[in-house]
Enzyme design. Structure first.
Site, PDB file in Angstrom:
ATOM      1  N   ASN A  64       0.843  -1.189   0.000  1.00  0.00           N
ATOM      2  CA  ASN A  64       0.000   0.000   0.000  1.00  0.00           C
ATOM      3  C   ASN A  64       0.883   1.245   0.000  1.00  0.00           C
ATOM      4  O   ASN A  64       2.089   1.177   0.234  1.00  0.00           O
ATOM      5  CB  ASN A  64      -0.895   0.009   1.232  1.00  0.00           C
ATOM      6  CG  ASN A  64      -1.824  -1.181   1.285  1.00  0.00           C
ATOM      7  OD1 ASN A  64      -2.508  -1.496   0.307  1.00  0.00           O
ATOM      8  ND2 ASN A  64      -1.852  -1.864   2.421  1.00  0.00           N
ATOM      9  N   ASN A 162      -8.057 -10.439   0.846  1.00  0.00           N
ATOM     10  CA  ASN A 162      -7.885  -9.308   1.751  1.00  0.00           C
ATOM     11  C   ASN A 162      -9.266  -8.920   2.282  1.00  0.00           C
ATOM     12  O   ASN A 162     -10.287  -9.210   1.660  1.00  0.00           O
ATOM     13  CB  ASN A 162      -7.185  -8.134   1.055  1.00  0.00           C
ATOM     14  CG  ASN A 162      -7.879  -7.713  -0.223  1.00  0.00           C
ATOM     15  OD1 ASN A 162      -8.811  -8.359  -0.685  1.00  0.00           O
ATOM     16  ND2 ASN A 162      -7.432  -6.626  -0.820  1.00  0.00           N
ATOM     17  N   HIS A 164     -12.748  -7.106   3.440  1.00  0.00           N
ATOM     18  CA  HIS A 164     -13.651  -6.064   2.951  1.00  0.00           C
ATOM     19  C   HIS A 164     -14.902  -6.009   3.799  1.00  0.00           C
ATOM     20  O   HIS A 164     -15.454  -7.045   4.184  1.00  0.00           O
ATOM     21  CB  HIS A 164     -14.064  -6.334   1.496  1.00  0.00           C
ATOM     22  CG  HIS A 164     -12.921  -6.264   0.533  1.00  0.00           C
ATOM     23  ND1 HIS A 164     -12.545  -5.097  -0.090  1.00  0.00           N
ATOM     24  CD2 HIS A 164     -12.066  -7.218   0.102  1.00  0.00           C
ATOM     25  CE1 HIS A 164     -11.493  -5.341  -0.871  1.00  0.00           C
ATOM     26  NE2 HIS A 164     -11.195  -6.621  -0.768  1.00  0.00           N
ATOM     27  N   GLU A 213      -9.636   2.396   0.830  1.00  0.00           N
ATOM     28  CA  GLU A 213      -8.726   1.257   0.922  1.00  0.00           C
ATOM     29  C   GLU A 213      -7.807   1.359   2.136  1.00  0.00           C
ATOM     30  O   GLU A 213      -7.279   2.427   2.447  1.00  0.00           O
ATOM     31  CB  GLU A 213      -7.886   1.135  -0.355  1.00  0.00           C
ATOM     32  CG  GLU A 213      -8.695   0.707  -1.562  1.00  0.00           C
ATOM     33  CD  GLU A 213      -7.829   0.103  -2.649  1.00  0.00           C
ATOM     34  OE1 GLU A 213      -7.029  -0.807  -2.342  1.00  0.00           O
ATOM     35  OE2 GLU A 213      -7.937   0.549  -3.811  1.00  0.00           O
ATOM     36  N   CYS A 222     -11.108  -0.489  -6.946  1.00  0.00           N
ATOM     37  CA  CYS A 222     -10.506  -1.580  -6.164  1.00  0.00           C
ATOM     38  C   CYS A 222     -11.083  -2.878  -6.708  1.00  0.00           C
ATOM     39  O   CYS A 222     -12.282  -3.141  -6.559  1.00  0.00           O
ATOM     40  CB  CYS A 222     -10.828  -1.431  -4.677  1.00  0.00           C
ATOM     41  SG  CYS A 222     -10.259  -2.811  -3.660  1.00  0.00           S
ATOM     42  N   THR A 224     -10.549  -6.148  -5.926  1.00  0.00           N
ATOM     43  CA  THR A 224     -11.054  -7.080  -4.923  1.00  0.00           C
ATOM     44  C   THR A 224     -12.298  -6.513  -4.246  1.00  0.00           C
ATOM     45  O   THR A 224     -13.209  -7.255  -3.865  1.00  0.00           O
ATOM     46  CB  THR A 224      -9.987  -7.404  -3.866  1.00  0.00           C
ATOM     47  OG1 THR A 224      -9.500  -6.185  -3.281  1.00  0.00           O
ATOM     48  CG2 THR A 224      -8.838  -8.180  -4.461  1.00  0.00           C
TER      49      THR A 224
END
Length: 279
Positions: A64, A162, A164, A213, A222, A224
């Site tokens: 990131n 990841n 969410h 994010e 994004c 994903t």
């Protein structure tokens, strides 16, 4: 250090060829922070190193903008596919890429010798709360309340490699996402922090999405997050199994094949420019 700036629906990263550029793991977080800075660096949502792998055709090592590691990036992995094909690192249009131990399968769509779009088999959505992770007394977190800054929202939690948290609401264009986003990201129910998607359902096949994010802030897209949002829509009986997701930077198509329990994401991959930077 040579680099390539790439973007998928405006979600932009700096790509570094790990086959050539030898940078120690200790140096990478600070280098990523430096190159991601939009005023004093190249400017990006983060950096992705493309490395050799014994388990797949290539490894994607993603960071990131704040220098923290991330497990997966849907827009990023599409650009990895374009990078390795356009730079003659593979002649195949079906390749595998591993990120954080998970292998993804990419189909590269080519025109005039260059990749313009990529379809990614993103694998199975993770719904188990412990595996996402999200702290809950339930096995799955679907339309569950969460209090943020004294206001109650309802979230559906999904991991696509990841974490969410998907929140449905109207008029997302008016949302002050920079004010509310950090409180979702760092909420105590998310041990590893979270990405947060604010979703407005248009009809059974179209949604609008804004995303805050983890480790970066609001981005134009994004991948994903698009996948997690569509899974959340289906779990809440809001859409069909194939949905066009409108993000600030464009549109990404996501399908959940519930027979195979696989999520497929299709979207663009674009090279912005190449360069060299002292690090």
């Amino acid at each position: 250090m040579k680099f390539t700036k790439m973007q998928g629906c405006g979600n932009d990263y700096v790509y570094i060829n790990g086959f050539v550029e030898k940078i120690s793991q200790e140096e990478k977080p600070e280098i990523v922070r430096k190159i991601s800075d939009r005023h004093f660096g190249i400017g990006s949502d983060g950096a992705i190193f493309i490395n050799p792998s014994s388990q797949a055709d290539f490894e994607m090592e993603m960071y990131n903008a704040d220098g923290s590691r991330s497990e997966m990036c849907g827009n990023g992995i599409r650009c990895v596919g374009k990078y390795v094909y356009d730079n003659l690192m593979t002649k195949e249009t079906d390749i595998t890429v591993i990120s954080a131990g998970k292998v993804k399968y990419l189909n590269l769509l080519v025109d005039n010798g260059k990749v313009f779009e990529v379809c990614v088999n993103m694998g199975e959505p993770i719904l188990n709360a412990l595996q996402i992770p999200v702290i809950s007394d339930k096995n799955q977190v679907i339309n569950e309340p969460i209090t943020v800054q004294d206001k109650e929202y309802h979230m559906t939690c999904v991991s696509m490699g990841n974490p969410h948290a998907v929140v449905f609401m109207d008029h997302i264009k008016d949302l002050d996402i920079d004010s509310i986003g950090p409180y979702f990201e760092n909420h105590t129910c998310f041990p590893n922090r979270t990405n947060t998607e604010f979703v407005e359902v248009i009809d059974k096949n179209h949604i609008n999405m804004r995303v805050y994010e983890r480790g970066t802030g609001e981005t134009l897209a994004c991948g994903t997050g698009c996948c997690a949002s569509v899974v959340a829509c289906i779990l809440n009986h809001m859409t069909d199994d194939s949905v066009y997701v409108n993000v600030l930077g464009g549109t990404i198509k996501v399908s959940w094949d519930r027979t195979k329990n696989k999520v497929y994401m299709t979207g663009p991959a674009v090279t912005v420019f190449e360069g060299e930077m002292d690090v």
